[in-house]
Write a protein that holds these residues in place. Structure first.
Motif, PDB file in Angstrom:
ATOM      1  N   ARG A  97       0.837  -1.199   0.000  1.00 51.06           N
ATOM      2  CA  ARG A  97       0.000   0.000   0.000  1.00 51.06           C
ATOM      3  C   ARG A  97       0.869   1.244   0.000  1.00 51.06           C
ATOM      4  NH1 ARG A  97      -4.499   0.193   4.250  1.00 51.06           N
ATOM      5  NH2 ARG A  97      -5.262   1.762   2.834  1.00 51.06           N
ATOM      6  N   PHE A  98       0.471   2.226  -0.736  1.00 50.50           N
ATOM      7  CA  PHE A  98       1.175   3.501  -0.856  1.00 50.50           C
ATOM      8  C   PHE A  98       2.597   3.328  -1.382  1.00 50.50           C
ATOM      9  CE2 PHE A  98      -1.814   3.987   2.788  1.00 50.50           C
ATOM     10  CZ  PHE A  98      -2.717   4.818   2.154  1.00 50.50           C
ATOM     11  N   GLY A  99       2.884   2.181  -2.020  1.00 54.66           N
ATOM     12  CA  GLY A  99       4.200   1.940  -2.593  1.00 54.66           C
ATOM     13  C   GLY A  99       5.281   1.585  -1.593  1.00 54.66           C
ATOM     14  N   ILE A 100       4.915   1.401  -0.338  1.00 55.53           N
ATOM     15  CA  ILE A 100       5.888   1.053   0.701  1.00 55.53           C
ATOM     16  C   ILE A 100       6.273  -0.415   0.532  1.00 55.53           C
ATOM     17  CG2 ILE A 100       6.287   0.850   3.187  1.00 55.53           C
ATOM     18  CD1 ILE A 100       4.192   3.137   3.513  1.00 55.53           C
ATOM     19  N   MET A 101       7.578  -0.659   0.521  1.00 54.52           N
ATOM     20  CA  MET A 101       8.062  -2.028   0.342  1.00 54.52           C
ATOM     21  C   MET A 101       7.736  -2.877   1.565  1.00 54.52           C
ATOM     22  SD  MET A 101       9.208  -1.878  -2.674  1.00 54.52           S
ATOM     23  CE  MET A 101      10.226  -3.302  -2.983  1.00 54.52           C
ATOM     24  N   GLU A 102       7.304  -4.117   1.296  1.00 52.21           N
ATOM     25  CA  GLU A 102       6.977  -5.048   2.378  1.00 52.21           C
ATOM     26  C   GLU A 102       7.398  -6.452   1.978  1.00 52.21           C
ATOM     27  OE1 GLU A 102       2.321  -5.916   1.330  1.00 52.21           O
ATOM     28  OE2 GLU A 102       2.778  -4.088   2.443  1.00 52.21           O
ATOM     29  N   PRO A 103       7.669  -7.307   2.963  1.00 51.51           N
ATOM     30  CA  PRO A 103       8.092  -8.675   2.663  1.00 51.51           C
ATOM     31  C   PRO A 103       6.978  -9.486   2.003  1.00 51.51           C
ATOM     32  CG  PRO A 103       8.580  -8.098   4.947  1.00 51.51           C
ATOM     33  CD  PRO A 103       7.693  -7.023   4.394  1.00 51.51           C
ATOM     34  N   VAL A 104       7.383 -10.438   1.177  1.00 51.46           N
ATOM     35  CA  VAL A 104       6.413 -11.323   0.529  1.00 51.46           C
ATOM     36  C   VAL A 104       6.107 -12.534   1.408  1.00 51.46           C
ATOM     37  CG1 VAL A 104       7.033 -10.602  -1.803  1.00 51.46           C
ATOM     38  CG2 VAL A 104       8.233 -12.534  -0.756  1.00 51.46           C
ATOM     39  N   ASP A 105       6.820 -12.681   2.518  1.00 47.89           N
ATOM     40  CA  ASP A 105       6.635 -13.805   3.434  1.00 47.89           C
ATOM     41  C   ASP A 105       5.210 -13.814   3.993  1.00 47.89           C
ATOM     42  OD1 ASP A 105       7.797 -16.022   4.967  1.00 47.89           O
ATOM     43  OD2 ASP A 105       7.514 -14.738   6.717  1.00 47.89           O
ATOM     44  N   ALA A 106       4.804 -14.946   4.549  1.00 45.95           N
ATOM     45  CA  ALA A 106       3.480 -15.085   5.150  1.00 45.95           C
ATOM     46  C   ALA A 106       3.302 -14.060   6.269  1.00 45.95           C
ATOM     47  CB  ALA A 106       3.310 -16.499   5.714  1.00 45.95           C
ATOM     48  N   ARG A 107       2.109 -13.537   6.378  1.00 42.92           N
ATOM     49  CA  ARG A 107       1.790 -12.571   7.430  1.00 42.92           C
ATOM     50  C   ARG A 107       1.763 -13.279   8.778  1.00 42.92           C
ATOM     51  NH1 ARG A 107       3.346 -10.263   3.531  1.00 42.92           N
ATOM     52  NH2 ARG A 107       2.093  -8.930   2.228  1.00 42.92           N
ATOM     53  N   ARG A 108       2.340 -12.624   9.779  1.00 43.60           N
ATOM     54  CA  ARG A 108       2.443 -13.212  11.123  1.00 43.60           C
ATOM     55  C   ARG A 108       1.395 -12.685  12.084  1.00 43.60           C
ATOM     56  NH1 ARG A 108       7.188 -16.556  10.950  1.00 43.60           N
ATOM     57  NH2 ARG A 108       7.583 -16.512   8.716  1.00 43.60           N
ATOM     58  N   GLY A 109       0.621 -11.694  11.667  1.00 45.61           N
ATOM     59  CA  GLY A 109      -0.423 -11.133  12.521  1.00 45.61           C
ATOM     60  C   GLY A 109       0.041  -9.886  13.255  1.00 45.61           C
ATOM     61  N   VAL A 110      -0.923  -9.118  13.742  1.00 44.84           N
ATOM     62  CA  VAL A 110      -0.615  -7.864  14.424  1.00 44.84           C
ATOM     63  C   VAL A 110       0.122  -8.094  15.738  1.00 44.84           C
ATOM     64  CG1 VAL A 110      -2.507  -6.584  13.345  1.00 44.84           C
ATOM     65  CG2 VAL A 110      -2.880  -7.727  15.546  1.00 44.84           C
ATOM     66  N   ASP A 111      -0.055  -9.256  16.335  1.00 45.16           N
ATOM     67  CA  ASP A 111       0.590  -9.540  17.615  1.00 45.16           C
ATOM     68  C   ASP A 111       2.019 -10.047  17.487  1.00 45.16           C
ATOM     69  OD1 ASP A 111      -1.482  -8.717  19.295  1.00 45.16           O
ATOM     70  OD2 ASP A 111      -2.533 -10.629  19.065  1.00 45.16           O
ATOM     71  N   ALA A 112       2.524 -10.231  16.286  1.00 45.31           N
ATOM     72  CA  ALA A 112       3.905 -10.717  16.110  1.00 45.31           C
ATOM     73  C   ALA A 112       4.915  -9.785  16.766  1.00 45.31           C
ATOM     74  CB  ALA A 112       4.220 -10.881  14.625  1.00 45.31           C
ATOM     75  N   ILE A 113       4.605  -8.505  16.844  1.00 45.48           N
ATOM     76  CA  ILE A 113       5.516  -7.535  17.450  1.00 45.48           C
ATOM     77  C   ILE A 113       5.712  -7.810  18.946  1.00 45.48           C
ATOM     78  CG2 ILE A 113       3.776  -5.780  17.953  1.00 45.48           C
ATOM     79  CD1 ILE A 113       5.893  -3.685  17.027  1.00 45.48           C
ATOM     80  N   ARG A 114       4.775  -8.506  19.569  1.00 46.77           N
ATOM     81  CA  ARG A 114       4.897  -8.826  21.006  1.00 46.77           C
ATOM     82  C   ARG A 114       6.144  -9.658  21.306  1.00 46.77           C
ATOM     83  NH1 ARG A 114       0.184  -7.621  23.769  1.00 46.77           N
ATOM     84  NH2 ARG A 114      -1.705  -7.576  22.513  1.00 46.77           N
ATOM     85  N   THR A 115       6.627 -10.407  20.324  1.00 46.71           N
ATOM     86  CA  THR A 115       7.771 -11.295  20.559  1.00 46.71           C
ATOM     87  C   THR A 115       9.103 -10.659  20.187  1.00 46.71           C
ATOM     88  OG1 THR A 115       7.495 -12.316  18.377  1.00 46.71           O
ATOM     89  CG2 THR A 115       6.333 -13.347  20.225  1.00 46.71           C
ATOM     90  N   ALA A 116       9.079  -9.421  19.704  1.00 46.24           N
ATOM     91  CA  ALA A 116      10.316  -8.748  19.308  1.00 46.24           C
ATOM     92  C   ALA A 116      11.154  -8.397  20.539  1.00 46.24           C
ATOM     93  CB  ALA A 116      10.009  -7.488  18.508  1.00 46.24           C
ATOM     94  N   ALA A 117      12.475  -8.541  20.391  1.00 47.64           N
ATOM     95  CA  ALA A 117      13.410  -8.155  21.455  1.00 47.64           C
ATOM     96  C   ALA A 117      13.871  -6.716  21.284  1.00 47.64           C
ATOM     97  CB  ALA A 117      14.607  -9.095  21.453  1.00 47.64           C
TER      98      ALA A 117
END
Length: 191
Positions: A97-117
């Motif tokens: 969207r809006f031309g912003i580059m994003e990974p083609v990998d499977a989506r991990r969900g909005v909660d994936a950020i909870r596991t970031a260090a």
């Protein structure tokens, strides 16, 4: 000054920074971040793919990935919340969207950020005393940062002069713990 006026002012300033200066600043930010033990030890890093006059993150994302971190990048959803997908090299990105580059990998969900260090977030400015960041106005990162644990380092990347004494805040605004600019990394907000 209200958020809209401050956003406009900072965007104008950013547009006036010569490209060579923006590039050199981005390298200083990247190298300073990569020198931090808490960055080196982060196994899962949530970052973003910079656009326009933002401090460039392309080299940072690549360096984190090459050093063995799993890097997740945002995928903007229809409701302006952020989904997340794994970056697996520069050939695994496509315009979203809006031309912003994003990974083609499977989506991990909005909660994936909870596991970031470690979470590296975009900002137009950050308030020194509160850590409140001024974003682009869609609320996407405020929602994402609300999911991050209190002990996870959150860092906003800024150009010189964008760490301000204060930034207008609303109840939904989420602070970051650090601001990184060409001048170094500063702890912001309540200690």
């Amino acid at each position: 000054m209200d958020k809209r006026k401050l956003r406009s002012l900072i965007r104008q300033r950013r547009a006036s920074i010569p490209e060579e200066e923006r590039y050199a600043s981005s390298i200083r930010i990247r190298e300073t971040l990569l020198d931090q033990p808490w960055v080196q030890m982060a196994g899962l890093v949530a970052c973003y793919w910079s656009t326009g006059a933002e401090p460039a993150t392309h080299g940072l994302v690549f360096a984190l990935w090459k050093h063995g971190a799993t890097v997740i990048l945002p995928v903007l959803r229809e409701d302006f919340d952020l989904d997340w997908a794994v970056y697996d090299g520069p050939d695994t990105l496509t315009p979203g969207r809006f031309g912003i580059m994003e990974p083609v990998d499977a989506r991990r969900g909005v909660d994936a950020i909870r596991t970031a260090a470690l979470v590296i977030a975009p900002a137009l400015a950050v308030g020194r005393s509160t850590g409140v960041r001024l974003g682009m106005g869609g609320g996407s990162y405020d929602r994402a940062l609300a999911r991050v644990g209190p002990n996870v380092p959150t860092v906003a990347l800024l150009h010189q002069g964008e760490l301000l004494d204060e930034v207008p805040a609303e109840p939904h605004d989420r602070p970051v713990r650090y601001a990184a600019s060409p001048g170094g990394i500063v702890r912001v907000g309540a200690a």
